[in-house]
Design a protein around this motif. Sequence first.
Motif, mmCIF file in Angstrom:
data_model
loop_
_atom_site.group_PDB
_atom_site.id
_atom_site.type_symbol
_atom_site.label_atom_id
_atom_site.label_comp_id
_atom_site.label_asym_id
_atom_site.label_seq_id
_atom_site.Cartn_x
_atom_site.Cartn_y
_atom_site.Cartn_z
ATOM 1 N N SER A 15 -2.808 -7.542 15.011
ATOM 2 C CA SER A 15 -4.164 -7.030 15.094
ATOM 3 C C SER A 15 -4.353 -5.817 14.176
ATOM 4 O O SER A 15 -5.336 -5.743 13.422
ATOM 5 C CB SER A 15 -4.441 -6.656 16.550
ATOM 6 O OG SER A 15 -5.745 -6.196 16.681
ATOM 7 N N ALA A 16 -3.397 -4.892 14.213
ATOM 8 C CA ALA A 16 -3.485 -3.718 13.341
ATOM 9 C C ALA A 16 -3.470 -4.155 11.873
ATOM 10 O O ALA A 16 -4.227 -3.631 11.047
ATOM 11 C CB ALA A 16 -2.327 -2.770 13.629
ATOM 12 N N VAL A 24 -9.069 -2.943 3.477
ATOM 13 C CA VAL A 24 -8.667 -2.490 2.139
ATOM 14 C C VAL A 24 -8.223 -3.574 1.153
ATOM 15 O O VAL A 24 -8.317 -3.358 -0.051
ATOM 16 C CB VAL A 24 -7.575 -1.383 2.198
ATOM 17 C CG1 VAL A 24 -8.041 -0.199 3.028
ATOM 18 C CG2 VAL A 24 -6.260 -1.917 2.709
ATOM 19 N N ILE A 25 -7.748 -4.727 1.627
ATOM 20 C CA ILE A 25 -7.194 -5.676 0.655
ATOM 21 C C ILE A 25 -8.253 -6.273 -0.279
ATOM 22 O O ILE A 25 -8.000 -6.380 -1.475
ATOM 23 C CB ILE A 25 -6.330 -6.757 1.356
ATOM 24 C CG1 ILE A 25 -5.055 -6.095 1.899
ATOM 25 C CG2 ILE A 25 -5.944 -7.859 0.376
ATOM 26 C CD1 ILE A 25 -4.063 -7.049 2.519
ATOM 27 N N LEU A 60 3.098 6.723 1.655
ATOM 28 C CA LEU A 60 3.004 6.419 3.088
ATOM 29 C C LEU A 60 1.922 5.353 3.318
ATOM 30 O O LEU A 60 2.126 4.381 4.052
ATOM 31 C CB LEU A 60 2.668 7.703 3.869
ATOM 32 C CG LEU A 60 2.583 7.526 5.387
ATOM 33 C CD1 LEU A 60 3.954 7.213 5.969
ATOM 34 C CD2 LEU A 60 2.009 8.779 6.050
ATOM 35 N N TYR A 61 0.783 5.538 2.654
ATOM 36 C CA TYR A 61 -0.311 4.570 2.769
ATOM 37 C C TYR A 61 0.147 3.182 2.310
ATOM 38 O O TYR A 61 -0.082 2.187 3.001
ATOM 39 C CB TYR A 61 -1.505 5.062 1.940
ATOM 40 C CG TYR A 61 -2.525 4.009 1.627
ATOM 41 C CD1 TYR A 61 -3.425 3.574 2.597
ATOM 42 C CD2 TYR A 61 -2.597 3.432 0.355
ATOM 43 C CE1 TYR A 61 -4.371 2.596 2.309
ATOM 44 C CE2 TYR A 61 -3.533 2.453 0.067
ATOM 45 C CZ TYR A 61 -4.414 2.041 1.037
ATOM 46 O OH TYR A 61 -5.334 1.071 0.753
ATOM 47 N N LEU A 62 0.793 3.125 1.154
ATOM 48 C CA LEU A 62 1.239 1.834 0.629
ATOM 49 C C LEU A 62 2.257 1.184 1.560
ATOM 50 O O LEU A 62 2.240 -0.041 1.760
ATOM 51 C CB LEU A 62 1.830 2.011 -0.776
ATOM 52 C CG LEU A 62 0.823 2.373 -1.873
ATOM 53 C CD1 LEU A 62 1.546 2.728 -3.166
ATOM 54 C CD2 LEU A 62 -0.154 1.223 -2.109
ATOM 55 N N PHE A 63 3.137 2.010 2.142
ATOM 56 C CA PHE A 63 4.137 1.450 3.046
ATOM 57 C C PHE A 63 3.479 0.871 4.301
ATOM 58 O O PHE A 63 3.786 -0.248 4.716
ATOM 59 C CB PHE A 63 5.167 2.517 3.440
ATOM 60 C CG PHE A 63 6.199 1.990 4.396
ATOM 61 C CD1 PHE A 63 7.185 1.134 3.942
ATOM 62 C CD2 PHE A 63 6.144 2.307 5.741
ATOM 63 C CE1 PHE A 63 8.120 0.611 4.828
ATOM 64 C CE2 PHE A 63 7.073 1.783 6.629
ATOM 65 C CZ PHE A 63 8.067 0.933 6.169
ATOM 66 N N LEU A 65 0.442 -0.154 4.624
ATOM 67 C CA LEU A 65 -0.320 -1.338 4.208
ATOM 68 C C LEU A 65 0.597 -2.562 4.123
ATOM 69 O O LEU A 65 0.288 -3.621 4.678
ATOM 70 C CB LEU A 65 -1.008 -1.068 2.864
ATOM 71 C CG LEU A 65 -1.710 -2.242 2.190
ATOM 72 C CD1 LEU A 65 -2.760 -2.853 3.098
ATOM 73 C CD2 LEU A 65 -2.350 -1.802 0.880
ATOM 74 N N CYS A 66 1.732 -2.419 3.451
ATOM 75 C CA CYS A 66 2.661 -3.550 3.299
ATOM 76 C C CYS A 66 3.212 -3.984 4.660
ATOM 77 O O CYS A 66 3.232 -5.180 4.980
ATOM 78 C CB CYS A 66 3.816 -3.178 2.373
ATOM 79 S SG CYS A 66 3.306 -2.939 0.675
ATOM 80 N N PHE A 67 3.654 -3.015 5.443
ATOM 81 C CA PHE A 67 4.265 -3.297 6.730
ATOM 82 C C PHE A 67 3.298 -4.053 7.649
ATOM 83 O O PHE A 67 3.613 -5.143 8.152
ATOM 84 C CB PHE A 67 4.695 -1.955 7.348
ATOM 85 C CG PHE A 67 4.984 -1.974 8.819
ATOM 86 C CD1 PHE A 67 5.962 -2.794 9.345
ATOM 87 C CD2 PHE A 67 4.274 -1.141 9.680
ATOM 88 C CE1 PHE A 67 6.234 -2.794 10.705
ATOM 89 C CE2 PHE A 67 4.540 -1.136 11.041
ATOM 90 C CZ PHE A 67 5.517 -1.969 11.557
#
Lengths: 117, 141
Positions: A15-16, A24-25, A60-63, A65-67
């Motif tokens: 869900s998150a 954002v994608i 941190l944001y990119l991590f 997002l990927c996770f």
Amino acid sequence: MAKQSNEPALWALFSAGGVMAAFVIPVHLFLLGLAFPLGWIPAPGYEYLHSFVRLPLTRLYLFVLCFLALFHWAHRFRYTLYDGLQIKHLNELIFFCCYGGAILGTVWAGYLLWNFR
Amino acid sequence: MSDTRQAARYTEYHPRWYRPRVSTWWWLGRWPYLKFILREISSVFVAWFVVVLLQQIRALSRGPEAYAAFERWLQNPLIVLLNLITLFFVVFHAITWFNVAASAMAIRFHGKRVPDLLIVGTNYAAWAAISLVVAWFLVRS
């Protein structure tokens, strides 16, 4: 093996990730995958992007997002295979491939971003 | 998960009953079913985006030549086509996600339920605002 208690946590990640992906994608993909390569909008230069990604907050944001996006994929794709193709007899294999893939991708993202120079 | 597993384990010892075989392609017959599967498939394209993003980060980390090669790779017509399809699916994901937001989170204010339209509208407004912020950071000529 998959216990009943895993499901709420996995669903929360799904869900998150769904929220993150939805917000954002589309804009990231439109710029990175279409507008910049096709020259509709001038692409940002190497120096700018490199120094921008070096900022801890960006990483941190990119991590995150990927996770989250990967765990979103893992959960949804698992059920696509269960329901869409009805391959329920491969439950365990699908479970490990989906979440295993998400974990590998997250580790890869963490490695790249942690060692970013 | 556990429900399907339990059921699967249970039926192994259950006497055979009449269960019509559902075709693997059951979701092709009707638009709502197809829409459901397309929505589920969008997750594959979300994962593809992560792969592209990680390639970009890796190329950035390796230096200007590696990054120039990454940019050339993005201009490959097949990759452009794949990214065009990906854009369709991630937008489809976003729209379907926001449209059910009102059902997913029933917010109450002063004891009354906040109208669905307001919740969905807020999501779309936030989507636009966030997209502008991301674009502001990335569009530098």
